[in-house]
Write a protein that holds these residues in place. Structure first.
Motif, PDB file in Angstrom:
ATOM      1  N   SER A   1     -12.723 -11.995   0.320  1.00  0.00           N
ATOM      2  CA  SER A   1     -12.142 -11.055   0.086  1.00  0.00           C
ATOM      3  C   SER A   1     -12.791 -10.770  -1.618  1.00  0.00           C
ATOM      4  O   SER A   1     -12.147 -10.054  -2.256  1.00  0.00           O
TER       5      SER A   1
ATOM      6  N   VAL B   1      -6.379  -5.892   9.514  1.00  0.00           N
ATOM      7  CA  VAL B   1      -5.225  -6.388   9.288  1.00  0.00           C
ATOM      8  C   VAL B   1      -3.812  -5.705  10.153  1.00  0.00           C
ATOM      9  O   VAL B   1      -2.988  -6.379  10.439  1.00  0.00           O
TER      10      VAL B   1
ATOM     11  N   HIS C   1     -10.697  -4.466   6.210  1.00  0.00           N
ATOM     12  CA  HIS C   1      -9.296  -4.706   5.916  1.00  0.00           C
ATOM     13  C   HIS C   1      -8.402  -3.969   6.929  1.00  0.00           C
ATOM     14  O   HIS C   1      -7.149  -4.303   7.033  1.00  0.00           O
TER      15      HIS C   1
ATOM     16  N   VAL D   1      -4.395 -14.158   0.312  1.00  0.00           N
ATOM     17  CA  VAL D   1      -5.148 -15.797   0.454  1.00  0.00           C
ATOM     18  C   VAL D   1      -3.881 -16.463   0.851  1.00  0.00           C
ATOM     19  O   VAL D   1      -4.160 -17.515   1.542  1.00  0.00           O
TER      20      VAL D   1
ATOM     21  N   TRP E   1     -15.926  -2.558   3.622  1.00  0.00           N
ATOM     22  CA  TRP E   1     -14.989  -3.429   3.288  1.00  0.00           C
ATOM     23  C   TRP E   1     -13.458  -2.957   3.785  1.00  0.00           C
ATOM     24  O   TRP E   1     -12.688  -3.837   4.355  1.00  0.00           O
ATOM     25  N   LYS E   2     -13.356  -1.526   3.422  1.00  0.00           N
ATOM     26  CA  LYS E   2     -12.048  -1.028   3.830  1.00  0.00           C
ATOM     27  C   LYS E   2     -11.589  -1.084   5.268  1.00  0.00           C
ATOM     28  O   LYS E   2     -10.688  -1.508   5.500  1.00  0.00           O
TER      29      LYS E   2
ATOM     30  N   GLY F   1       0.844  -1.198  -0.062  1.00  0.00           N
ATOM     31  CA  GLY F   1       0.090  -0.027   0.021  1.00  0.00           C
ATOM     32  C   GLY F   1       0.799   1.225   0.080  1.00  0.00           C
ATOM     33  O   GLY F   1       0.949   2.102  -0.945  1.00  0.00           O
TER      34      GLY F   1
ATOM     35  N   GLN G   1     -13.114  -0.073  -5.645  1.00  0.00           N
ATOM     36  CA  GLN G   1     -11.903  -0.306  -4.467  1.00  0.00           C
ATOM     37  C   GLN G   1     -11.207   0.884  -4.055  1.00  0.00           C
ATOM     38  O   GLN G   1     -10.290   0.810  -3.620  1.00  0.00           O
TER      39      GLN G   1
ATOM     40  N   ARG H   1      -2.510  -7.871  -4.801  1.00  0.00           N
ATOM     41  CA  ARG H   1      -2.362  -8.082  -3.345  1.00  0.00           C
ATOM     42  C   ARG H   1      -3.257  -9.169  -2.544  1.00  0.00           C
ATOM     43  O   ARG H   1      -2.971  -9.902  -1.684  1.00  0.00           O
ATOM     44  N   ARG H   2      -4.295  -9.140  -3.111  1.00  0.00           N
ATOM     45  CA  ARG H   2      -5.451 -10.107  -2.713  1.00  0.00           C
ATOM     46  C   ARG H   2      -5.008 -11.417  -2.686  1.00  0.00           C
ATOM     47  O   ARG H   2      -5.158 -12.297  -1.832  1.00  0.00           O
TER      48      ARG H   2
HETATM   49  C1  HEM Z   1      -8.182 -12.538   0.550  1.00  0.00           C
HETATM   50  C2  HEM Z   1      -8.473 -11.662  -0.210  1.00  0.00           C
HETATM   51  C3  HEM Z   1      -8.031 -10.278  -0.064  1.00  0.00           C
HETATM   52  C4  HEM Z   1      -8.433  -9.242  -0.938  1.00  0.00           C
HETATM   53  C5  HEM Z   1      -9.488  -9.411  -2.036  1.00  0.00           C
HETATM   54  C6  HEM Z   1      -7.727  -8.055  -0.664  1.00  0.00           C
HETATM   55  C7  HEM Z   1      -7.650  -6.986  -1.369  1.00  0.00           C
HETATM   56  C8  HEM Z   1      -7.470  -5.684  -1.087  1.00  0.00           C
HETATM   57  C9  HEM Z   1      -7.684  -4.292  -1.744  1.00  0.00           C
HETATM   58  C10 HEM Z   1      -7.978  -4.269  -3.079  1.00  0.00           C
HETATM   59  C11 HEM Z   1      -7.351  -3.200  -0.748  1.00  0.00           C
HETATM   60  C12 HEM Z   1      -7.211  -1.790  -1.313  1.00  0.00           C
HETATM   61  C13 HEM Z   1      -8.341  -1.119  -0.899  1.00  0.00           C
HETATM   62  C14 HEM Z   1      -7.948   0.247  -0.437  1.00  0.00           C
HETATM   63  O1  HEM Z   1      -6.717   0.483  -0.327  1.00  0.00           O
HETATM   64  O2  HEM Z   1      -8.891   1.106  -0.352  1.00  0.00           O
HETATM   65  C15 HEM Z   1      -6.955  -3.971   0.186  1.00  0.00           C
HETATM   66  C16 HEM Z   1      -6.758  -3.316   1.519  1.00  0.00           C
HETATM   67  C17 HEM Z   1      -5.924  -3.962   2.180  1.00  0.00           C
HETATM   68  N1  HEM Z   1      -5.585  -5.314   2.323  1.00  0.00           N
HETATM   69 FE1  HEM Z   1      -6.405  -6.871   1.400  1.00  0.00          FE
HETATM   70  N2  HEM Z   1      -7.192  -8.364   0.419  1.00  0.00           N
HETATM   71  C18 HEM Z   1      -7.402  -9.507   0.891  1.00  0.00           C
HETATM   72  C19 HEM Z   1      -6.858 -10.095   1.917  1.00  0.00           C
HETATM   73  C20 HEM Z   1      -5.971  -9.515   2.558  1.00  0.00           C
HETATM   74  C21 HEM Z   1      -5.105 -10.146   3.649  1.00  0.00           C
HETATM   75  C22 HEM Z   1      -5.492 -11.584   4.105  1.00  0.00           C
HETATM   76  C23 HEM Z   1      -4.410  -9.217   4.014  1.00  0.00           C
HETATM   77  C24 HEM Z   1      -3.259  -9.058   5.260  1.00  0.00           C
HETATM   78  C25 HEM Z   1      -3.216 -10.065   6.073  1.00  0.00           C
HETATM   79  C26 HEM Z   1      -4.623  -7.894   3.525  1.00  0.00           C
HETATM   80  C27 HEM Z   1      -3.893  -6.724   3.583  1.00  0.00           C
HETATM   81  C28 HEM Z   1      -4.733  -5.379   3.326  1.00  0.00           C
HETATM   82  C29 HEM Z   1      -4.204  -4.076   3.773  1.00  0.00           C
HETATM   83  C30 HEM Z   1      -2.978  -3.980   4.723  1.00  0.00           C
HETATM   84  C31 HEM Z   1      -5.005  -3.260   3.076  1.00  0.00           C
HETATM   85  C32 HEM Z   1      -5.113  -1.731   3.506  1.00  0.00           C
HETATM   86  C33 HEM Z   1      -4.060  -0.916   3.507  1.00  0.00           C
HETATM   87  C34 HEM Z   1      -3.611  -0.519   2.299  1.00  0.00           C
HETATM   88  O3  HEM Z   1      -4.045   0.364   1.411  1.00  0.00           O
HETATM   89  O4  HEM Z   1      -2.387  -0.616   2.120  1.00  0.00           O
HETATM   90  N3  HEM Z   1      -5.528  -8.055   2.508  1.00  0.00           N
HETATM   91  N4  HEM Z   1      -7.026  -5.455   0.260  1.00  0.00           N
END
Ligand code: HEM
Ligand code: HEM
Ligand code: FES
Length: 353
Positions: A151, A171, A168, A89, A164-165, A68, A282, A84-85
Motif C-alpha cells: 500500500s 478488492v 487493487h 489498512v 498497482w491499480k 470511489g 495515483q 482510503r488507504r
Molecule cells: C493498505 C493500503 C492501501 C492503499 C495505500 C490504498 C490506496 C488506494 C488508492 C490511492 C486508490 C486509488 C487508485 C485509483 O483509483 O486509481 C486505491 C484504489 C482502491 N482501493 Fe485501495 N488502498 C489500500 C488498501 C486497500 C484495501 C485493503 C482495500 C479494500 C479492502 C482498498 C480498496 C480499494 C479499491 C476498491 C480501489 C479501486 C476502486 C476505486 O477507485 O474506488 N484499498 N487504493
C-alpha cells in the motif's frame, strides 16, 4: 512527486481523519460486545469478539468500496478518498484479528496446524449448505494482505500506477469471496433476519452505486455504456474535434475522450494545450485540476506538470503523454495519437489562425 520517490506528506487533516476512524472502530467493537452480551446468552466472549472483528471489517469494506464511486458523483467525498488507504489498512487488521481468533477457536484443538486445518478439515466444496465458508474468508484475507502490504507510495512508484491499480481491483474479488463467506457461513449459524437483510442491502448498495457511477461517467464521456464506443470525427491529419474554446474557463480544462483515452485540454494565458488526463502519482484526474503558478496541478495530491510538455517542474522527474493541438476558428482539434511522455508541444494560440 519525486526526484526518485517521495511520499505524500502527512498533514493535520489526515491525522484528524485517522483519530475519527479509530475512535469509531473502537466504539463499534465495544458497542457490539455490549449488545451481544445483553441479547444472546448462548455466545461466550471469544465468540462475540470473533463476530465483532469480522463484522467491523466487513462494514468498513463497504465504506471503502463506496468511496470511489461517491467521490466521482460529488467532490464533497474527495477528502475520504485521500484517506482510503488508512481505512484499507485498518480493515485488514480487523479482518486479521477476526481470522486469528476464529482459527484459534475452531482449529486449534486437532493435530493439524490451524492454517492447514482451515483448508482440509471441511472438504464439502460441492455442497452448498456445508460449503467450507472459512476457506473463502482465508483466500480473501490473502488478497487483502497483498493490498495492504503493497500500500505504501514506495510500492506505487516501483510497481507503476497501472499495475498497482490492477492489484487493487482484487478488492472486488475479495468482496465477492467475503459475501460468500458470510452468506454460506455466518448466516447458517446466525440466522437473525436482521443480519441477512443487512448483507443483502449492503450488496445491493455496492452494486447499485457502481452502476450509477458507470452510467454517469459514460454519459460525461458521451459514450454508450454497452456496445462499441461512438467513433469520433477524425480529419485527414488525424485530429479530432473536441469542442470550442468558449467551453473552457481560464486556467481550467475540458476532458474529452480521444481514441479511447481521456485527454485534458487546458486553456491558459490565451493558449490551449492537451495532455493525458491520468496523473502519474495515483491516476488522479488532471483535467479536474487547475493551473497554479503556470503548472497543471492534480486535484488529488497536488503533483504538477508543465502544460507544454507534460513534465514536472525541476527537480521533479514525472512525465506524462502530450497531444498535438490546433485551432480552426474557435474549434479545438486534438491529435488522436498521443506523443511519448514528456514530448514538448507548441500550444495553439487563441485568435491566431
Ligand atoms: C493498505 C493500503 C492501501 C492503499 C495505500 C490504498 C490506496 C488506494 C488508492 C490511492 C486508490 C486509488 C487508485 C485509483 O483509483 O486509481 C486505491 C484504489 C482502491 N482501493 Fe485501495 N488502498 C489500500 C488498501 C486497500 C484495501 C485493503 C482495500 C479494500 C479492502 C482498498 C480498496 C480499494 C479499491 C476498491 C480501489 C479501486 C476502486 C476505486 O477507485 O474506488 N484499498 N487504493
Ligand atoms: C482465515 C480467514 C477467516 C476465517 C477462518 C474466518 C472464520 C469465520 C467464522 C468461523 C465465522 C462464523 C462465526 C460465527 O458465526 O460465530 C465467521 C463469520 C464472519 N466473518 Fe470470517 N473468517 C475469515 C476471514 C474473514 C474476513 C477476511 C472477513 C472480512 C473482511 C470476515 C468477515 C466475517 C463476517 C462479517 C462474519 C459474520 C459475523 C457475524 O456473524 O456477526 N471473515 N468467520
Ligand atoms: S497527485 Fe496524487 S493522483 Fe495526482
Amino acid at each position: 512527486m519525486g526526484v526518485a520517490y517521495k511520499a505524500v506528506q502527512w498533514n493535520r487533516q489526515k491525522f484528524v481523519y485517522d483519530i475519527i476512524l479509530l475512535t469509531t472502530v473502537v466504539f463499534y467493537l465495544f458497542f457490539f460486545e455490549g449488545i451481544s452480551l445483553h441479547f444472546s446468552s448462548d455466545l461466550d466472549i471469544k465468540g462475540i469478539w470473533i463476530r465483532a472483528f469480522g463484522s467491523a471489517a466487513f462494514i468498513l469494506l463497504h465504506v471503502i468500496l463506496s468511496i470511489g464511486p461517491l467521490s466521482r458523483l460529488s467532490p464533497k467525498f474527495l477528502p475520504l478518498l485521500y484517506n482510503r488507504r488508512h481505512m484499507g489498512v485498518t480493515m485488514f487488521i480487523l479482518a486479521l484479528l477476526h481470522a486469528r481468533d476464529a482459527l484459534a477457536w475452531y482449529h486449534d484443538f486437532g493435530n493439524l496446524e490451524p492454517i492447514v486445518s482451515l483448508f482440509v478439515s471441511n472438504t464439502h466444496y460441492a455442497d452448498f449448505i456445508r460449503f467450507p465458508f472459512e476457506a473463502l474468508g482465508g483466500v480473501a484475507l490473502v488478497i487483502l494482505f497483498l493490498m495492504a502490504a503493497t500500500s505504501h507510495d514506495f510500492w506505487l512508484t516501483n510497481l507503476t500506477a497501472p499495475v498497482w491499480k490492477a492489484l487493487h481491483m482484487g478488492v472486488y474479488l475479495a468482496y465477492g469471496l467475503l459475501v460468500g463467506h458470510v452468506v454460506l457461513g455466518a448466516l447458517e449459524t446466525n440466522t437473525h433476519p436482521l443480519l441477512t437483510l443487512a448483507v443483502g442491502v449492503g450488496f445491493v448498495w455496492i452494486v447499485g452505486i457502481h452502476l450509477i457511477t458507470a452510467l454517469r461517467e459514460a454519459q460525461k464521456d458521451g459514450a454508450p455504456l454497452f456496445g462499441p464506443p461512438a467513433q469520433p470525427k477524425v480529419d485527414a491529419d488525424g485530429f479530432v474535434h473536441v469542442g470550442s474554446v468558449q467551453d473552457i474557463p481560464e486556467n481550467r480544462a475540458k476532458i474529452a475522450v480521444v481514441a479511447g483515452e481521456r485527454v485534458a485540454i487546458f486553456k491558459y494565458e490565451g493558449k490551449i494545450s492537451a495532455i493525458s488526463n491520468v496523473c502519474q502519482h495515483q491516476n488522479g484526474p488532471l483535467g479536474e485540476g487547475k493551473i497554479v503558478d503556470g503548472c497543471i496541478t492534480c486535484p488529488w495530491h497536488g503533483y504538477q506538470y508543465l502544460p507544454e510538455s507534460g513534465i514536472s517542474p525541476p527537480p521533479f522527474t514525472e512525465k506524462i503523454p502530450t497531444f498535438n493541438v490546433k485551432l480552426q476558428g474557435d474549434q479545438i482539434l486534438v491529435s488522436a495519437k498521443p506523443n511519448l511522455p514528456g514530448t514538448p508541444v507548441v500550444p495553439a494560440v487563441i485568435g491566431q489562425v
